[in-house]
Design an enzyme around this catalytic site. Structure first.
Site, short mmCIF file in Angstrom:
data_model
loop_
_atom_site.label_atom_id
_atom_site.label_comp_id
_atom_site.label_asym_id
_atom_site.label_seq_id
_atom_site.Cartn_x
_atom_site.Cartn_y
_atom_site.Cartn_z
N SER A 94 28.65 50.58 45.83
CA SER A 94 29.63 51.65 45.99
C SER A 94 29.74 52.43 44.68
O SER A 94 28.75 52.99 44.22
CB SER A 94 30.98 51.07 46.43
OG SER A 94 31.89 52.09 46.76
N HIS B 209 28.03 53.50 49.77
CA HIS B 209 29.17 54.28 50.24
C HIS B 209 29.00 55.73 49.76
O HIS B 209 29.09 56.00 48.57
CB HIS B 209 30.48 53.71 49.71
CG HIS B 209 30.75 52.31 50.19
ND1 HIS B 209 31.55 51.43 49.50
CD2 HIS B 209 30.34 51.65 51.30
CE1 HIS B 209 31.61 50.29 50.16
NE2 HIS B 209 30.88 50.40 51.24
N ASP C 24 33.96 44.99 50.14
CA ASP C 24 32.95 45.18 51.18
C ASP C 24 31.65 44.48 50.78
O ASP C 24 31.14 44.67 49.67
CB ASP C 24 32.69 46.68 51.38
CG ASP C 24 31.81 46.96 52.59
OD1 ASP C 24 31.75 46.10 53.50
OD2 ASP C 24 31.19 48.04 52.64
#
Length: 367
Positions: free
Chosen positions: A184, A211, A309
């Site tokens: 991310s 992401h 995540d």
């Protein structure tokens, strides 16, 4: 100590909006705003901010030119690019990352957006992460990056020329493992320290879940394809996994796998479900899908990023007998996602970013 920020944008409305968003956090102080690149250079020299938020499209001096001069004159400053959600904006943003920008946030729409508050949380988090990187004891990440570069990352476009056209059929595309990488905040630059060093004959297919907004993932995949020995593309529904092929999960869709009932193939499927995940694409969703089909032949990698995540997915991969690799705190821009995986017992190997390509190759060859 507060984080001193210089806001740079040619739009007075955007400068005001960015200031208002940043100053909702008590740890951040906006010391000034600049209307163009020349103004930014002058104020940066005068005020020595910790972090600069920098627009790309500006009169007098554009963002890329300004960024180059900033990093030349004030190398310790951290720059977060503020980019439009367009294809052109995506390409320029990745050029800024190559020049040395810390990270980026994407405006929801246009140059001036009434909905800028949508990215407010992300902007604050990335400014804080950038300031933390500035204040971290120097040497760890930079030394690793220089070590990786000394290994000979190819120039842009070199590998595409070496490999030839993607349409050439390669016999025997069977592969040993699937490597699924989740990342991310700080991901684009971190991935460039890893993926270009994976060999073309890697006996695995590689899936990257970064992401990223929908309009950015295609440009990012093309950039990876230019730099890497593996072939990279933005994943499309129906794409077949194959050895030496890399796929970037498209923004706005989860990437999952399905077995082709008629042939011994594994295909990519794109879905909007589950819809309640914090990020779409979700690292956890993809990791669980991969390990369900490949079990111990799965290699999970979790890199820099906020939140958790991918942590559950890493646990599932390790429990299935696969290999899991988490980025070490010494190089992680944000030690959130990797830390969660480590604390939950989902990381068999913990390594700095510049060693992870080697660990991936070892993991693929282990089985």
């Amino acid at each position: 100590m507060s984080i001193r920020v210089l806001v740079v944008d040619d739009s007075a409305m955007m400068r005001k909006a960015l200031r208002q968003i940043l100053e909702t956090d008590l740890d951040i102080e906006v010391v000034a705003a600049a209307r163009d690149g020349e103004d930014a250079l002058k104020k940066a020299q005068e005020l020595s901010p910790d972090v600069i938020t920098l627009d790309i499209n500006m009169p007098v001096m554009d963002g890329l030119t300004c960024l180059s001069l900033l990093l030349e004159q004030i190398p310790e400053v951290q720059v977060v690019m503020v980019s439009s959600l367009t294809q052109e904006g995506a390409i320029t943003t990745f050029e800024a990352m190559e020049l040395g920008a810390f990270d980026y946030v994407a405006k929801p729409s246009g140059t001036v957006s009434a909905n800028l508050h949508i990215v407010g949380r992300e902007l604050i988090a990335k400014v804080k992460a950038a300031a933390k990187r500035k204040r971290r004891r120097p040497g760890s990440r930079l030394a690793g990056r220089n070590a990786s570069r000394s290994a000979g990352r190819p120039p842009l476009g070199a590998n595409r020329a070496e490999r030839g056209d993607h349409s050439i059929l390669v016999p025997d595309r069977a592969f040993r493992k699937v490597v699924v990488i989740g990342v991310s905040t700080g991901g684009p630059s971190t991935l460039m320290e890893i993926l270009p060093y994976l060999p073309a004959d890697l006996d695995a297919s590689v899936i990257v879940v970064q992401h990223m907004p929908p309009t950015f993932t295609n440009s990012f995949a093309k950039r990876l394809d230019d730099y890497c020995h593996l072939r990279f593309s933005e994943a499309k529904a129906g794409d077949k996994l194959a050895r030496g092929e890399g796929f970037v999960a498209p923004g706005g869709h989860h990437l999952v796998l399905k077995k082709n009932a008629l042939r011994d193939d594994v295909l990519i499927r794109l879905t909007s479900q589950p819809a309640n995940t914090l990020f779409i694409p979700s690292v956890d969703v993809t990791m669980h899908s991969v390990v369900e089909l490949f079990g111990k032949r799965t290699v999970g990698v979790l890199l820099t990023g906020m939140g958790s995540d991918g942590a559950d997915g890493m646990v599932a991969i390790r429990q299935a007998g696969g290999v899991t690799i988490a980025e070490d705190a010494s190089t992680a821009v944000v030690f959130g996602m990797p830390r969660e995986a480590i604390e939950r017992g989902g990381a068999e190997i913990v390594a700095p970013s510049h060693q992870i390509a080697r660990e991936i190759v070892k993991a693929v060859n282990r089985w």
